[in-house]
Write a protein that holds these residues in place. Structure first.
Motif, PDB file in Angstrom:
ATOM      1  N   UNK A 113      35.894  40.067  50.470  1.00 62.37           N
ATOM      2  CA  UNK A 113      34.608  40.512  50.987  1.00 62.37           C
ATOM      3  C   UNK A 113      34.210  41.905  50.561  1.00 62.37           C
ATOM      4  N   UNK A 114      34.917  42.473  49.575  1.00 63.50           N
ATOM      5  CA  UNK A 114      34.644  43.858  49.179  1.00 63.50           C
ATOM      6  C   UNK A 114      33.492  43.985  48.198  1.00 63.50           C
ATOM      7  N   UNK A 115      33.014  42.868  47.655  1.00 58.35           N
ATOM      8  CA  UNK A 115      31.926  42.928  46.681  1.00 58.35           C
ATOM      9  C   UNK A 115      30.549  42.734  47.303  1.00 58.35           C
ATOM     10  N   UNK A 116      30.488  42.373  48.567  1.00 57.25           N
ATOM     11  CA  UNK A 116      29.198  42.064  49.192  1.00 57.25           C
ATOM     12  C   UNK A 116      28.274  43.278  49.156  1.00 57.25           C
ATOM     13  N   UNK A 117      27.125  43.108  48.499  1.00 59.50           N
ATOM     14  CA  UNK A 117      26.156  44.189  48.408  1.00 59.50           C
ATOM     15  C   UNK A 117      26.545  45.306  47.471  1.00 59.50           C
ATOM     16  N   UNK A 118      27.583  45.113  46.673  1.00 58.54           N
ATOM     17  CA  UNK A 118      28.073  46.160  45.775  1.00 58.54           C
ATOM     18  C   UNK A 118      27.895  45.747  44.322  1.00 58.54           C
ATOM     19  N   UNK A 119      27.631  46.735  43.458  1.00 60.21           N
ATOM     20  CA  UNK A 119      27.573  46.484  42.020  1.00 60.21           C
ATOM     21  C   UNK A 119      28.982  46.270  41.488  1.00 60.21           C
ATOM     22  N   UNK A 120      29.111  45.331  40.552  1.00 57.92           N
ATOM     23  CA  UNK A 120      30.425  45.035  39.981  1.00 57.92           C
ATOM     24  C   UNK A 120      30.225  44.362  38.624  1.00 57.92           C
ATOM     25  N   UNK A 121      31.319  44.197  37.891  1.00 56.47           N
ATOM     26  CA  UNK A 121      31.262  43.480  36.626  1.00 56.47           C
ATOM     27  C   UNK A 121      32.532  42.673  36.459  1.00 56.47           C
ATOM     28  N   UNK A 122      32.548  41.842  35.416  1.00 58.03           N
ATOM     29  CA  UNK A 122      33.703  40.999  35.095  1.00 58.03           C
ATOM     30  C   UNK A 122      33.591  40.630  33.628  1.00 58.03           C
ATOM     31  N   UNK A 123      34.618  39.991  33.117  1.00 57.20           N
ATOM     32  CA  UNK A 123      34.575  39.492  31.748  1.00 57.20           C
ATOM     33  C   UNK A 123      33.348  38.603  31.583  1.00 57.20           C
ATOM     34  N   UNK A 124      32.710  38.687  30.424  1.00 55.96           N
ATOM     35  CA  UNK A 124      31.434  37.999  30.228  1.00 55.96           C
ATOM     36  C   UNK A 124      31.516  36.496  30.472  1.00 55.96           C
ATOM     37  N   UNK A 125      32.712  35.881  30.230  1.00 54.52           N
ATOM     38  CA  UNK A 125      32.784  34.436  30.426  1.00 54.52           C
ATOM     39  C   UNK A 125      33.099  34.051  31.866  1.00 54.52           C
ATOM     40  N   UNK A 126      33.207  35.054  32.753  1.00 53.14           N
ATOM     41  CA  UNK A 126      33.506  34.771  34.162  1.00 53.14           C
ATOM     42  C   UNK A 126      32.368  35.158  35.094  1.00 53.14           C
ATOM     43  N   UNK A 127      31.300  35.751  34.562  1.00 55.51           N
ATOM     44  CA  UNK A 127      30.258  36.284  35.453  1.00 55.51           C
ATOM     45  C   UNK A 127      29.517  35.164  36.197  1.00 55.51           C
ATOM     46  N   UNK A 128      29.296  34.026  35.548  1.00 51.95           N
ATOM     47  CA  UNK A 128      28.611  32.930  36.241  1.00 51.95           C
ATOM     48  C   UNK A 128      29.451  32.413  37.403  1.00 51.95           C
TER      49      UNK A 128
END
Length: 329
Positions: free
Chosen positions: A116-131
């Motif tokens: 639950x640490x990403x709720x309402x927060x900006x973040x990123x991931x590897x391009x093939x995992x963002x979806x």
């Protein structure tokens, strides 16, 4: 101040990404005059081996989840898992609530999302995992193209090389440029890549040749205080402006203007740390022309004003040594 790091490992962990965390935060580089951090590897249970994605490789953490307690930084490595034991998530939430910065490398971001640490927060991931990340955690503000995102107490990064960038970014943020430059020199990697760079370049990479832009890059660094047009740089490289821009992006991952701006900010950081020059003087030394432009780019890149940065990191070698001692050297 960064003094202690807990690396959280889980089943199906990616060895290379775990190695990045160990390489940046876990090695004793005291012979180089660098701080030694309290580094511990933590898993769901102490001394219980965990499977790696590489066949036949097991990682045995010497700490359980209690090792996360009191850590200044909790670094979560990549894993193929998408569902996680509740005690792991509870321990991560507790560490965050206690004031730890939480870092994820590549798919480690899914652990943060499950907690639950990403709720309402900006973040990123590897391009093939963002979806997949968006689908599983719709409240997260996913930035699909960035190398890493620094939200203060939450730092997320894309693939392997971006994980190195994020780790070194945290070192620079917490311990200053002298320390990160020393670590990067030993790792033979750039001390900083801009987090806002794209993860990959859409156009094909040109065929390799013996030619390189390194001499031009070195010349730009030696004359960072001067104005440099793309046309003039292309002429120095013996190329057309279009060819030069394409080659520059292939070699550096960014444009000449953005690369030069980043180098100017890096130099200004060193001058803020190691000299008593005024911000206006530093702006001219670094090619920004005036303090206002320096402040604009510095805040955009570093996240604080030059004055705040100087207050945090002091002036001269004595303050650098003091930071190292405070970090456990």
């Amino acid at each position: 101040m960064l003094r202690s790091v807990a690396a959280l490992v889980l089943d199906e962990l990616a060895v290379f990404e775990f190695g990045v965390i160990c390489e940046v935060f876990g090695l004793d580089r005291s012979e180089d005059g660098l701080p030694v951090l309290d580094f511990r590897v933590c898993g769901p249970e102490a001394n219980v081996p965990l499977r790696a994605t590489s066949g036949g490789v097991l990682i045995t953490p010497d700490h359980g989840l209690d090792g996360l307690q009191g850590a200044d930084l909790v670094a979560v490595g990549a894993t193929r898992l998408r569902a996680f034991p509740e005690p792991v998530l509870e321990a991560l939430r507790a560490a965050h609530a206690a004031g730890a910065t939480i870092l994820s490398v590549c798919s480690g971001v899914f652990v943060l999302g499950a907690a639950g640490l990403l709720d309402g927060r900006r973040c990123t991931a590897h391009w093939n995992a963002v979806d997949d990340l968006r689908e599983r955690h719709p409240l997260a503000l996913v930035e699909p193209d960035l190398l890493y995102v620094d939200e203060g107490d939450l730092v997320t990064s894309a693939g392997t090389a971006a994980g190195i960038d994020a780790c070194l970014h945290i070192v620079r943020r917490e311990l200053g440029s002298a320390v990160v430059n020393g670590i990067a020199r030993r790792m033979v990697v750039p001390p900083q890549r801009e987090g806002g760079q794209r993860q990959y370049v859409d156009q094909p990479v040109p065929e390799c040749s013996v030619d390189t832009l390194a001499p031009v890059l070195d010349w730009m660094l030696e004359h960072v205080d001067q104005d440099h047009s793309v046309a003039a740089l292309a002429g120095r490289a013996g190329m057309s402006a279009r060819t030069f821009a394409r080659r520059f992006a292939a070699e550096t991952g960014t444009t000449p203007v953005r690369w030069l701006t980043l180098q100017r900010v890096l130099r200004s950081q060193r001058l803020l740390e190691d000299t008593d020059l005024s911000v206006e003087e530093i702006a001219h030394e670094c090619g920004f022309g005036g303090a206002a432009l320096l402040r604009h780019h510095f805040r955009r890149q570093v996240g604080v004003s030059p004055a705040d940065y100087r207050r945090s990191y002091g002036c001269g070698a004595d303050s650098v040594a003091a930071r190292m001692r405070a970090a456990g050297r």
